[in-house]
Scaffold this active site. Structure first.
Site, mmCIF file in Angstrom:
data_model
loop_
_atom_site.group_PDB
_atom_site.id
_atom_site.type_symbol
_atom_site.label_atom_id
_atom_site.label_comp_id
_atom_site.label_asym_id
_atom_site.label_seq_id
_atom_site.Cartn_x
_atom_site.Cartn_y
_atom_site.Cartn_z
ATOM 1 N N GLY A 84 0.845 -1.194 0.000
ATOM 2 C CA GLY A 84 0.000 0.000 0.000
ATOM 3 C C GLY A 84 0.876 1.239 0.000
ATOM 4 O O GLY A 84 1.972 1.252 -0.576
ATOM 5 N N ARG A 85 0.388 2.285 0.677
ATOM 6 C CA ARG A 85 1.132 3.558 0.696
ATOM 7 C C ARG A 85 2.560 3.353 1.195
ATOM 8 O O ARG A 85 3.534 3.767 0.538
ATOM 9 C CB ARG A 85 0.413 4.556 1.633
ATOM 10 C CG ARG A 85 -0.903 5.061 1.108
ATOM 11 C CD ARG A 85 -1.655 5.784 2.194
ATOM 12 N NE ARG A 85 -2.110 4.854 3.213
ATOM 13 C CZ ARG A 85 -3.384 4.640 3.534
ATOM 14 N NH1 ARG A 85 -4.344 5.332 2.963
ATOM 15 N NH2 ARG A 85 -3.709 3.754 4.465
ATOM 16 N N ILE A 86 2.704 2.710 2.364
ATOM 17 C CA ILE A 86 4.047 2.584 2.947
ATOM 18 C C ILE A 86 4.847 1.510 2.221
ATOM 19 O O ILE A 86 6.052 1.687 1.964
ATOM 20 C CB ILE A 86 3.969 2.299 4.463
ATOM 21 C CG1 ILE A 86 3.152 3.386 5.172
ATOM 22 C CG2 ILE A 86 5.382 2.215 5.066
ATOM 23 C CD1 ILE A 86 2.869 3.109 6.646
ATOM 24 N N SER A 144 -0.088 -9.368 -1.732
ATOM 25 C CA SER A 144 -1.234 -8.711 -1.096
ATOM 26 C C SER A 144 -2.441 -9.443 -1.669
ATOM 27 O O SER A 144 -2.293 -10.286 -2.554
ATOM 28 C CB SER A 144 -1.278 -7.217 -1.432
ATOM 29 O OG SER A 144 -1.271 -7.039 -2.828
ATOM 30 N N ARG A 145 -3.652 -9.147 -1.174
ATOM 31 C CA ARG A 145 -4.804 -9.923 -1.646
ATOM 32 C C ARG A 145 -5.129 -9.603 -3.105
ATOM 33 O O ARG A 145 -5.531 -10.469 -3.867
ATOM 34 C CB ARG A 145 -6.006 -9.678 -0.737
ATOM 35 C CG ARG A 145 -5.801 -10.284 0.647
ATOM 36 C CD ARG A 145 -6.818 -9.788 1.621
ATOM 37 N NE ARG A 145 -6.763 -8.330 1.767
ATOM 38 C CZ ARG A 145 -7.525 -7.633 2.597
ATOM 39 N NH1 ARG A 145 -8.382 -8.264 3.362
ATOM 40 N NH2 ARG A 145 -7.408 -6.321 2.678
ATOM 41 N N ARG A 147 2.393 -4.971 12.310
ATOM 42 C CA ARG A 147 1.852 -5.177 13.648
ATOM 43 C C ARG A 147 2.419 -6.491 14.175
ATOM 44 O O ARG A 147 2.612 -7.440 13.385
ATOM 45 C CB ARG A 147 0.315 -5.277 13.630
ATOM 46 C CG ARG A 147 -0.387 -3.946 13.455
ATOM 47 C CD ARG A 147 -0.305 -3.087 14.717
ATOM 48 N NE ARG A 147 -0.986 -1.813 14.571
ATOM 49 C CZ ARG A 147 -0.407 -0.672 14.176
ATOM 50 N NH1 ARG A 147 0.876 -0.663 13.877
ATOM 51 N NH2 ARG A 147 -1.095 0.433 14.109
ATOM 52 N N ASP A 160 10.037 -3.969 14.764
ATOM 53 C CA ASP A 160 9.633 -2.695 15.384
ATOM 54 C C ASP A 160 8.359 -2.889 16.196
ATOM 55 O O ASP A 160 7.972 -2.006 16.959
ATOM 56 C CB ASP A 160 9.397 -1.653 14.277
ATOM 57 C CG ASP A 160 9.024 -0.276 14.820
ATOM 58 O OD1 ASP A 160 9.744 0.210 15.727
ATOM 59 O OD2 ASP A 160 8.024 0.307 14.362
ATOM 60 N N GLU A 175 2.900 -5.637 23.072
ATOM 61 C CA GLU A 175 3.662 -4.429 23.428
ATOM 62 C C GLU A 175 3.120 -3.803 24.711
ATOM 63 O O GLU A 175 1.901 -3.819 24.920
ATOM 64 C CB GLU A 175 3.559 -3.404 22.280
ATOM 65 C CG GLU A 175 4.215 -3.911 21.030
ATOM 66 C CD GLU A 175 3.998 -2.981 19.825
ATOM 67 O OE1 GLU A 175 3.532 -1.840 20.018
ATOM 68 O OE2 GLU A 175 4.284 -3.408 18.710
ATOM 69 N N HIS A 214 8.715 0.151 18.668
ATOM 70 C CA HIS A 214 7.605 0.706 17.857
ATOM 71 C C HIS A 214 7.841 2.201 17.573
ATOM 72 O O HIS A 214 7.032 3.054 17.948
ATOM 73 C CB HIS A 214 6.256 0.490 18.570
ATOM 74 C CG HIS A 214 5.077 0.541 17.639
ATOM 75 N ND1 HIS A 214 3.946 -0.217 17.815
ATOM 76 C CD2 HIS A 214 4.849 1.282 16.519
ATOM 77 C CE1 HIS A 214 3.071 0.056 16.857
ATOM 78 N NE2 HIS A 214 3.600 0.954 16.056
#
Ligand code: NAP
Ligand code: 8YV
Length: 327
Positions: A160-162, A181-182, A239, A263, A268, A286
């Site tokens: 995606g964007r990142i 990705s899907r 995540r 990260d 967490e 993170h």
């Protein structure tokens, strides 16, 4: 409107870690009520809860259906962070509540961190830095790193964007990139793998940058790590829930894969002792978006979404599950 016809300011709940920019940004225009944890919110008096029309979620605190159901007049949840797996969007959609997040303003910062974490992991920057600090250099050069970016192919999990911003950086560094990705990402020319396992067989490095939540839970499991193989490196800036942490620890311990850069973690801020004991993993708390400038931009977007909504305008960045369809 920010004020009702009697001229009273709209009541907002500010929920989560203290954020001066969010609190100061909202307090002149709204009647703000600041609560840091779910337990605090549960103590909120029902007559007060009945007045709340908007919630600013300032960090990764749970805004589940039970919590949101305390606010019968709720119109909007403005959440800090591009990921919003901590907000119950199904509850929001079913109750005509708009959820907003903070996309784009953090994209390049997070991509920088991902690339830095990958290089630090593969080229062993952390033990090398420790070597200098401990005064060992005068006694001989630091070992050569077995790993290098030069001979690697990266499989992005999420484009995606990142993901695309990370891919741009890798390609500028002459590292070939494919992705899973899907659905194929619009306008992206890199090879798309509908199957994660097939991609893991073809690459030696995985960079994870998907949302959390049920659809990605533990998708990086023992089977994926096995096919990635002994040169394998996993970088997780998505995540903690995306990785089966137990399986990752086992794979790092027995050489199923070579190394990991993390990260984010399953629970967490608690990081398992077994991970902290390993030398072939780089651990960050993170911080992918955590520069002053980027965090300020994210805070400001939390404020601006609420201001826009209560000024009668469309929200700036609604999430796809709760699109703005007019008032
Ligand atoms: P985005 O533009 O929505 O991209 C998400 C990507 O993940 C898309 O390519 C999407 O493609 C893919 N994806 C979603 N569900 C998937 C699934 N079940 N299986 C495979 N691929 C899936 O989001 P973004 O702005 O790039 O941000 C991505 C995530 O990065 C955030 O949600 C957050 O969890 C994480 N993040 C972490 C940090 C940090 O501090 N470490 C900072 C920012 C963001 P499809 O929908 O086609 O599958
Ligand atoms: C934040 C993130 O650090 O945007 C995200 O999805 O994970 C980070 O940028 C996180 O929201 C912690 O508050």
């Amino acid at each position: 409107m920010a004020a009702n016809t009697a001229g009273q300011k709209a009541d907002l709940l500010i929920y989560g870690p203290s954020k001066a920019l969010i609190e100061n940004g909202l307090s002149p225009q709204f009647a703000t009520h600041i609560f840091k944890s779910l337990e605090d919110v549960e103590r909120l008096a029902p007559d007060m809860a009945a007045r709340i029309r908007g919630v600013a979620v300032t960090g990764l605190v749970q805004a589940n259906g039970k919590m949101l159901a305390r606010f019968p007049k709720l119109e909007i949840v403005s959440s800090f962070g591009v990921g919003y797996d901590h907000v119950d969007v199904n509850y929001a959609r079913e109750h005509n509540v708009i959820v907003t997040n903070t996309p784009d303003v953090l994209t390049e910062e997070v991509a920088d961190t991902a690339l830095g974490l990958l290089i630090a992991t593969v080229r062993e920057f952390i033990p090398a830095e420790r070597y200098v600090r401990e005064g060992k250099w005068a006694g001989g050069n630091f070992r050569l790193s077995p790993g290098s970016l030069r001979d690697r192919t990266v499989g992005m999990v999420g484009m995606g964007r990142i993901g695309q911003a990370i891919a741009r950086r890798l390609e500028a560094s002459l590292v070939p990139v494919v992705y899973h990705s899907r659905r194929p990402a619009e306008g992206v020319k890199n090879r798309h793998y509908p199957s994660l396992i097939e991609m893991a067989k073809d690459v030696d490095t995985l960079v994870l940058i998907t949302p959390g939540g049920a659809s990605t839970a533990k998708m990086i499991n023992a089977e994926v790590l096995k096919v990635l193989g002994p040169r394998g490196v996993v970088i997780n800036v998505a995540r903690g829930s995306v990785v089966d942490e137990e399986a990752l620890i086992a794979a790092l311990k027995d050489g199923t894969i070579a190394a990991a850069g993390l990260d984010v973690f399953a629970h967490e801020p608690n990081v398992p002792q077994a991970l902290r004991d390993l030398e072939n993993v780089v651990l960050l708390p993170h911080i992918a978006s955590a520069s002053v400038a980027t965090r300020n931009a994210m805070d400001q977007l939390v404020v601006d979404n609420l201001k826009a909504w209560f000024a009668g305008k469309p929200p700036l960045t609604p999430v796809p599950e709760t699109p703005f369809k007019g008032r």
